[in-house]
Design a protein around this motif. Structure first.
Motif, PDB file in Angstrom:
ATOM      1  N   VAL A  85       0.843  -1.198   0.000  1.00 20.81           N
ATOM      2  CA  VAL A  85       0.000   0.000   0.000  1.00 20.81           C
ATOM      3  C   VAL A  85       0.879   1.249   0.000  1.00 20.81           C
ATOM      4  O   VAL A  85       0.513   2.279  -0.552  1.00 20.81           O
ATOM      5  CB  VAL A  85      -1.004  -0.007   1.185  1.00 20.81           C
ATOM      6  CG1 VAL A  85      -0.301   0.097   2.529  1.00 20.81           C
ATOM      7  CG2 VAL A  85      -2.016   1.124   1.036  1.00 20.81           C
ATOM      8  N   GLY A  86       2.074   1.141   0.584  1.00 23.11           N
ATOM      9  CA  GLY A  86       2.993   2.275   0.608  1.00 23.11           C
ATOM     10  C   GLY A  86       3.618   2.484  -0.761  1.00 23.11           C
ATOM     11  O   GLY A  86       3.815   1.523  -1.505  1.00 23.11           O
ATOM     12  N   ARG A 246       6.192   3.719   8.438  1.00 24.65           N
ATOM     13  CA  ARG A 246       7.498   3.639   7.795  1.00 24.65           C
ATOM     14  C   ARG A 246       8.551   4.112   8.787  1.00 24.65           C
ATOM     15  O   ARG A 246       8.320   5.067   9.532  1.00 24.65           O
ATOM     16  CB  ARG A 246       7.557   4.515   6.526  1.00 24.65           C
ATOM     17  CG  ARG A 246       6.858   3.930   5.309  1.00 24.65           C
ATOM     18  CD  ARG A 246       7.551   2.679   4.758  1.00 24.65           C
ATOM     19  NE  ARG A 246       6.903   2.114   3.587  1.00 24.65           N
ATOM     20  CZ  ARG A 246       5.941   1.200   3.613  1.00 24.65           C
ATOM     21  NH1 ARG A 246       5.495   0.742   4.784  1.00 24.65           N
ATOM     22  NH2 ARG A 246       5.425   0.713   2.494  1.00 24.65           N
ATOM     23  N   HIS A 294       8.945  -5.909   9.952  1.00 21.26           N
ATOM     24  CA  HIS A 294       8.003  -5.410   8.938  1.00 21.26           C
ATOM     25  C   HIS A 294       7.042  -6.512   8.469  1.00 21.26           C
ATOM     26  O   HIS A 294       7.059  -6.915   7.299  1.00 21.26           O
ATOM     27  CB  HIS A 294       8.764  -4.809   7.742  1.00 21.26           C
ATOM     28  CG  HIS A 294       7.934  -3.829   6.948  1.00 21.26           C
ATOM     29  ND1 HIS A 294       8.470  -2.732   6.307  1.00 21.26           N
ATOM     30  CD2 HIS A 294       6.599  -3.777   6.692  1.00 21.26           C
ATOM     31  CE1 HIS A 294       7.514  -2.061   5.692  1.00 21.26           C
ATOM     32  NE2 HIS A 294       6.360  -2.684   5.913  1.00 21.26           N
TER      33      HIS A 294
HETATM   34  O1  LIG Z   1       4.431  -1.744   4.465  1.00 24.64           O
HETATM   35  C1  LIG Z   1       3.727  -2.413   3.756  1.00 24.64           C
HETATM   36  C2  LIG Z   1       2.990  -1.897   2.658  1.00 24.64           C
HETATM   37  O2  LIG Z   1       3.183  -0.728   2.289  1.00 24.64           O
HETATM   38  O3  LIG Z   1       2.179  -2.645   2.084  1.00 24.64           O
END
Ligand SMILES: O=CC(=O)O
Length: 329
Positions: A85-86, A246, A294
């Motif tokens: 998603v980031g 993050r 993470h």
């Molecule tokens: O950090 C995880 C993502 O951005 O999916």
């Protein structure tokens, strides 16, 4: 198209991904996939070679997609689909300039990431990793009234920095633990915050009044280094700091100082700079700092659905059709 025959397009995938995604790409019959067939990151030189002439790129948050990669890909490139998603790992200005479309994976990882955030918050506040170690090393001598005490959510004030999809899912899960006040900060007040009785407050108010500070915002130029010396100095010395967004939102030297001096009680991090965090990093010497690798979205089901979504985003980008999740930027 040459002589009415559609050309097979070229796709590069930077890592092994769940088979759900690979299956969609192979069954579509519109692209020839080349894959960095490993669980380890593609070396930069291999990435630059792999993208050459590619029409599509499926990448991860650990791949830096900058001008050099875009130049190496060349003018064929239509779409970049990230399994995340980031999108702070991609040079969005350069991508836009070249008219390349971008797909990402919002929504499908919201629940898994919110769950992990709650798990990390409770593990940190109630000192679970320390307790587990004590049981194994014989440090558990007897039941002691003052041993391994931590902090509870009941009657507490929780502050969420960034009440977006994930922040809201975290708030919804924390409220039933008896949270008294739910504060949030960000660029704008959110009407949907009413569901969790969220109070929109200035960041300073959130930081100084919260017993739990949860970071759930995107990494942008505005949020880079947001949690610094000044920030930690305003927190209560009984407060718990959690980051599942993050690593670069936090100044880690300042966090280390705040944790080792007792300025704040403890911290739980699912994200760091760099990733992986070197095993000799000062933060890892602290009992009151819990660091995870993470794993916010790491459930079998969520990762499978992320792979499907990123494959479908890629195909839509190749074919010039609507993407299930296109990043509009
Ligand atoms: O950090 C995880 C993502 O951005 O999916």
């Amino acid at each position: 198209s040459i002589g009415g025959r559609t050309e097979i397009m070229k796709v590069f995938i930077t890592r092994r991904i769940p088979q759900e995604g690979m299956k969609i790409l192979s069954q579509a019959g519109v692209c020839k996939v080349s894959l960095w067939d490993s669980d380890e990151p593609v070396p930069r030189a291999e990435l630059l070679k792999g993208v050459e002439g590619a029409h599509g790129l499926l990448c991860l948050l650990s791949d830096k997609i900058d001008t050099e990669v875009l130049e190496a890909a060349g003018p064929n490139l239509k779409v970049i689909s990230t399994l995340s998603v980031g999108f702070d790992h991609m040079a969005m200005d350069e991508i836009k300039k070249r008219g390349v479309r971008v797909g990402y994976t919002p929504d499908v990882l919201t629940d898994a990431t919110a769950e992990l955030t709650v798990a990390l918050l409770l593990a940190t506040a109630r000192r679970l990793p320390e307790g587990v170690v004590e049981v194994k090393n014989g440090g558990w001598s007897t039941w002691k009234p003052l041993w391994l005490c931590g902090y509870g959510l009941s009657g507490s004030t929780v502050g969420v920095i960034g009440l977006g999809r994930i922040g809201m899912a975290i708030a919804r899960r924390l409220k039933p633990f008896g949270v008294k006040r739910l504060l949030y900060s960000g660029r704008t007040a959110k009407s949907y915050a009413a569901e969790v009785e969220g109070e929109y407050v200035p960041l300073d108010t959130l930081v100084s009044e919260s017993d739990f500070v949860v970071v759930s915002c995107a990494l942008t130029p505005e949020t880079q280094g947001l949690c610094n010396k000044d920030f930690f100095s305003k927190m209560k010395n009984t407060a718990v700091f959690i980051n599942t967004s993050r690593g670069a939102v936090v100044n880690q030297e300042d966090l280390y100082q705040a944790l080792s001096s007792g300025q704040i009680a403890c911290a739980g991090l699912d994200v760091t700079t760099p990733e992986p965090l070197p095993t000799d990093h000062p933060l890892l010497t602290l009992k009151n700092c819990v660091v995870l690798p993470h794993i916010g979205s790491a459930t079998y089901s969520t990762r499978g659905i992320m792979a499907e979504l990123s494959a479908n985003n890629l195909l839509a980008g190749l074919q010039g059709t609507d993407m299930p999740s296109e990043l509009k930027f």
